[in-house]
Design a protein around this motif. Structure first.
Motif, PDB file in Angstrom:
ATOM      1  N   VAL A  14       0.865  -1.176   0.000  1.00  0.00           N
ATOM      2  CA  VAL A  14       0.000   0.000   0.000  1.00  0.00           C
ATOM      3  C   VAL A  14       0.899   1.223   0.000  1.00  0.00           C
ATOM      4  N   GLY A  15       0.913   1.960  -1.101  1.00  0.00           N
ATOM      5  CA  GLY A  15       1.827   3.089  -1.197  1.00  0.00           C
ATOM      6  C   GLY A  15       1.323   4.145  -2.158  1.00  0.00           C
ATOM      7  N   VAL A  16       2.258   4.952  -2.608  1.00  0.00           N
ATOM      8  CA  VAL A  16       1.972   6.054  -3.519  1.00  0.00           C
ATOM      9  C   VAL A  16       2.902   5.928  -4.711  1.00  0.00           C
ATOM     10  N   GLN A  17       2.335   5.961  -5.909  1.00  0.00           N
ATOM     11  CA  GLN A  17       3.115   5.892  -7.135  1.00  0.00           C
ATOM     12  C   GLN A  17       2.765   7.085  -8.004  1.00  0.00           C
ATOM     13  N   ASN A  18       3.779   7.900  -8.324  1.00  0.00           N
ATOM     14  CA  ASN A  18       3.598   9.110  -9.126  1.00  0.00           C
ATOM     15  C   ASN A  18       2.528  10.030  -8.539  1.00  0.00           C
ATOM     16  N   GLY A  19       2.481  10.076  -7.206  1.00  0.00           N
ATOM     17  CA  GLY A  19       1.560  10.975  -6.535  1.00  0.00           C
ATOM     18  C   GLY A  19       0.179  10.414  -6.289  1.00  0.00           C
ATOM     19  N   ASP A  20      -0.126   9.220  -6.762  1.00  0.00           N
ATOM     20  CA  ASP A  20      -1.448   8.625  -6.603  1.00  0.00           C
ATOM     21  C   ASP A  20      -1.362   7.388  -5.710  1.00  0.00           C
ATOM     22  N   PRO A  21      -2.297   7.225  -4.769  1.00  0.00           N
ATOM     23  CA  PRO A  21      -2.290   6.022  -3.916  1.00  0.00           C
ATOM     24  C   PRO A  21      -2.719   4.796  -4.710  1.00  0.00           C
ATOM     25  N   ILE A 167       9.343   6.131  16.754  1.00  0.00           N
ATOM     26  CA  ILE A 167       9.644   5.270  15.612  1.00  0.00           C
ATOM     27  C   ILE A 167       9.320   6.004  14.308  1.00  0.00           C
ATOM     28  N   GLU A 168      10.214   5.867  13.350  1.00  0.00           N
ATOM     29  CA  GLU A 168      10.022   6.427  12.020  1.00  0.00           C
ATOM     30  C   GLU A 168      10.374   5.373  10.980  1.00  0.00           C
ATOM     31  N   VAL A 169       9.515   5.201   9.993  1.00  0.00           N
ATOM     32  CA  VAL A 169       9.708   4.188   8.954  1.00  0.00           C
ATOM     33  C   VAL A 169      10.538   4.780   7.818  1.00  0.00           C
ATOM     34  N   TYR A 188       4.521   8.936   3.291  1.00  0.00           N
ATOM     35  CA  TYR A 188       3.094   8.908   3.602  1.00  0.00           C
ATOM     36  C   TYR A 188       2.803   8.144   4.889  1.00  0.00           C
ATOM     37  N   GLN A 189       3.766   8.027   5.798  1.00  0.00           N
ATOM     38  CA  GLN A 189       3.529   7.268   7.020  1.00  0.00           C
ATOM     39  C   GLN A 189       2.562   8.014   7.936  1.00  0.00           C
ATOM     40  N   HIS A 190       1.766   7.237   8.637  1.00  0.00           N
ATOM     41  CA  HIS A 190       0.724   7.772   9.506  1.00  0.00           C
ATOM     42  C   HIS A 190       1.283   8.006  10.896  1.00  0.00           C
ATOM     43  N   VAL A 191       1.002   9.181  11.443  1.00  0.00           N
ATOM     44  CA  VAL A 191       1.449   9.531  12.786  1.00  0.00           C
ATOM     45  C   VAL A 191       0.221   9.783  13.649  1.00  0.00           C
ATOM     46  N   ASN A 197       4.370   6.153  18.335  1.00  0.00           N
ATOM     47  CA  ASN A 197       5.153   4.994  17.924  1.00  0.00           C
ATOM     48  C   ASN A 197       4.339   3.971  17.142  1.00  0.00           C
ATOM     49  N   SER A 198       3.119   4.287  16.800  1.00  0.00           N
ATOM     50  CA  SER A 198       2.265   3.341  16.074  1.00  0.00           C
ATOM     51  C   SER A 198       2.483   3.467  14.567  1.00  0.00           C
ATOM     52  N   GLN A 199       3.723   3.263  14.145  1.00  0.00           N
ATOM     53  CA  GLN A 199       4.046   3.346  12.724  1.00  0.00           C
ATOM     54  C   GLN A 199       3.883   1.974  12.082  1.00  0.00           C
ATOM     55  N   LYS A 200       3.454   1.972  10.829  1.00  0.00           N
ATOM     56  CA  LYS A 200       3.210   0.730  10.100  1.00  0.00           C
ATOM     57  C   LYS A 200       4.102   0.670   8.864  1.00  0.00           C
ATOM     58  N   LEU A 201       4.554  -0.534   8.545  1.00  0.00           N
ATOM     59  CA  LEU A 201       5.268  -0.736   7.292  1.00  0.00           C
ATOM     60  C   LEU A 201       4.296  -0.665   6.116  1.00  0.00           C
ATOM     61  N   PRO A 202       4.753  -0.298   4.921  1.00  0.00           N
ATOM     62  CA  PRO A 202       3.833  -0.190   3.781  1.00  0.00           C
ATOM     63  C   PRO A 202       3.381  -1.533   3.225  1.00  0.00           C
TER      64      PRO A 202
END
Length: 236
Positions: A14-21, A167-169, A188-191, A197-202
């Motif tokens: 789950v990520g962002v490619q060329n600015g689009d999720p 934590i920072e991804v 685009y990590q969620h804080v 510290n509730s960071q998630k891997l993509p």
């Protein structure tokens, strides 16, 4: 994606490619992650790594915003073994070939046996970032606490400044053997303010029934019960 995980051991990016999720299914055979004994969801792990086999054009199209112009020449050099723009000048003896350093960065016959593809690795890991909890008094005298990064400069009206680490991804890419790019914190990590510290891997996935054995999906676990159910009703 969690509904899709019920049908098998699926992994999704789950990520962002060329600015689009966007969301993409990942081949589990070319994916590795933090195999902690108590890990249930892959996105809660400490690290993960995905291997991809991509053509040069697709590598440049996917990650053009993470690379420089010189990286395209490096990608083509991996395929042909010849530098594109730094071949040097010919002399009188015409030893043009001896001035070129030939390098093989990637095995063309690996996996898909296509000499137009290169190996690309995408690695994500959790690191630590220094922050400060700055407490100030507003116009009404109420205490307000704000979270700032380590570049914060004191302005003089702070009541207290407490340092902390959260934590920072991070993520990074490698093409071939020595072309590194896009090594930076995940954009685009969620804080969460409640739990920084509730960071998630993509990469999202679920590890089912892996106690002292290989992971098994819920469908695989229920197959023997379904077989027994069918046999019993057939006999009845």
């Amino acid at each position: 994606w969690k509904d899709a995980l019920i049908s098998g051991n699926e992994v999704y990016y789950v990520g962002v490619q060329n600015g689009d999720p966007y969301m993409e299914r990942v081949n589990p055979l070319f994916f590795s992650y933090d195999k902690s004994p108590d890990l249930e969801f892959i996105e809660d792990g400490s690290w993960c790594c995905r291997k991809m086999r991509l053509p040069v054009a697709e590598v440049y199209d996917r990650y053009y915003d993470k690379k420089k112009k010189k990286d395209l020449n490096k990608l083509n050099e991996m395929l042909t073994g010849k530098p594109m723009n730094d071949a040097g000048e010919k002399d009188i003896v015409d030893n043009f070939g001896s001035s070129i350093s030939m390098h093989i960065y990637d095995n063309p016959a690996f996996d898909q046996k296509s000499r137009y593809c290169v190996n690309v690795w995408h690695c994500c890991w959790k690191s630590f970032k220094k922050i400060y909890y700055v407490t100030v008094a507003d116009e009404t005298g109420t205490m307000q606490t704000e979270i700032v990064d380590e570049t914060y400069k004191k302005i003089g009206n702070e009541i207290s400044i407490e340092p902390d680490w959260v934590i920072e991804v991070w993520e990074g890419y490698r093409a071939g053997s020595d072309l590194y790019f896009g090594i930076q914190p995940l954009e685009y990590q969620h804080v969460s303010l409640d739990n920084p510290n509730s960071q998630k891997l993509p990469y999202c996935g679920c590890v089912c029934s892996n106690t002292n054995s290989k992971p098994r999906s819920l469908v695989s676990i229920l197959k023997p019960l379904q077989y027994m159910y069918i046999v019993l009703w057939y006999r009845l």
